[in-house]
Scaffold this motif. Sequence first.
Motif, PDB file in Angstrom:
ATOM      1  N   VAL A  32       0.754  -1.240  -0.041  1.00 36.11           N
ATOM      2  CA  VAL A  32       0.050   0.103  -0.082  1.00 36.11           C
ATOM      3  C   VAL A  32       0.845   1.363  -0.008  1.00 36.11           C
ATOM      4  O   VAL A  32       1.865   1.462   0.928  1.00 36.11           O
ATOM      5  N   GLU A  33       0.791   1.972  -0.909  1.00 39.68           N
ATOM      6  CA  GLU A  33       1.537   3.356  -1.206  1.00 39.68           C
ATOM      7  C   GLU A  33       0.389   4.440  -1.109  1.00 39.68           C
ATOM      8  O   GLU A  33       0.132   5.027  -2.235  1.00 39.68           O
ATOM      9  N   GLY A  34       0.051   5.243  -0.181  1.00 41.39           N
ATOM     10  CA  GLY A  34      -0.927   6.034  -0.258  1.00 41.39           C
ATOM     11  C   GLY A  34      -2.198   5.681  -0.216  1.00 41.39           C
ATOM     12  O   GLY A  34      -2.542   4.703   0.444  1.00 41.39           O
ATOM     13  N   LYS A  35      -2.749   5.987  -1.409  1.00 40.54           N
ATOM     14  CA  LYS A  35      -3.980   5.635  -1.729  1.00 40.54           C
ATOM     15  C   LYS A  35      -3.989   4.339  -2.682  1.00 40.54           C
ATOM     16  O   LYS A  35      -4.939   3.644  -2.990  1.00 40.54           O
ATOM     17  N   ARG A  36      -2.884   4.165  -3.455  1.00 44.13           N
ATOM     18  CA  ARG A  36      -2.934   2.958  -4.363  1.00 44.13           C
ATOM     19  C   ARG A  36      -2.344   1.605  -3.682  1.00 44.13           C
ATOM     20  O   ARG A  36      -1.645   1.786  -2.618  1.00 44.13           O
ATOM     21  N   GLU A  37      -2.513   0.672  -4.191  1.00 44.81           N
ATOM     22  CA  GLU A  37      -2.496  -0.709  -3.883  1.00 44.81           C
ATOM     23  C   GLU A  37      -1.599  -1.383  -5.056  1.00 44.81           C
ATOM     24  O   GLU A  37      -2.166  -1.163  -6.113  1.00 44.81           O
TER      25      GLU A  37
END
Length: 120
Positions: A32-37
């Motif tokens: 998970v990087e911020g809002k992105r997966e």
Amino acid sequence: MRVLDKVIESQIRTDLPEFRVGDTVRVDVNIVEGKRERIQAFEGIVTEIKGSGVSKTFTVRKFSQGIGVERVFPVNSPKIKGVTVVRKGMVRRAKLHYLRDLKTQPKIKERRDNTVNKAA
């Protein structure tokens, strides 16, 4: 059965394949990087399996650009999306800590399971 045992039993994953120390596996991990997966693959040799039940873990070692990288994965973690056994290895140790001293990728013999019907 106690209530605690029922809760622990519901936490244990049964969808992962069976693998042993010495096998080469590819572990798909959800990052998970911020809002992105995204799903990242980590492929290497299983050097140890520790624990049991909910707290069971396994360590995977790979060589990345000439440097050895180890990563410990909890078996029952929801971040693990899948484990694929790439190659079955035959080793005579329960823990492969001697691989840390090697400067190159080790040569491990391939394990052949005896599934031939001997009664024929």
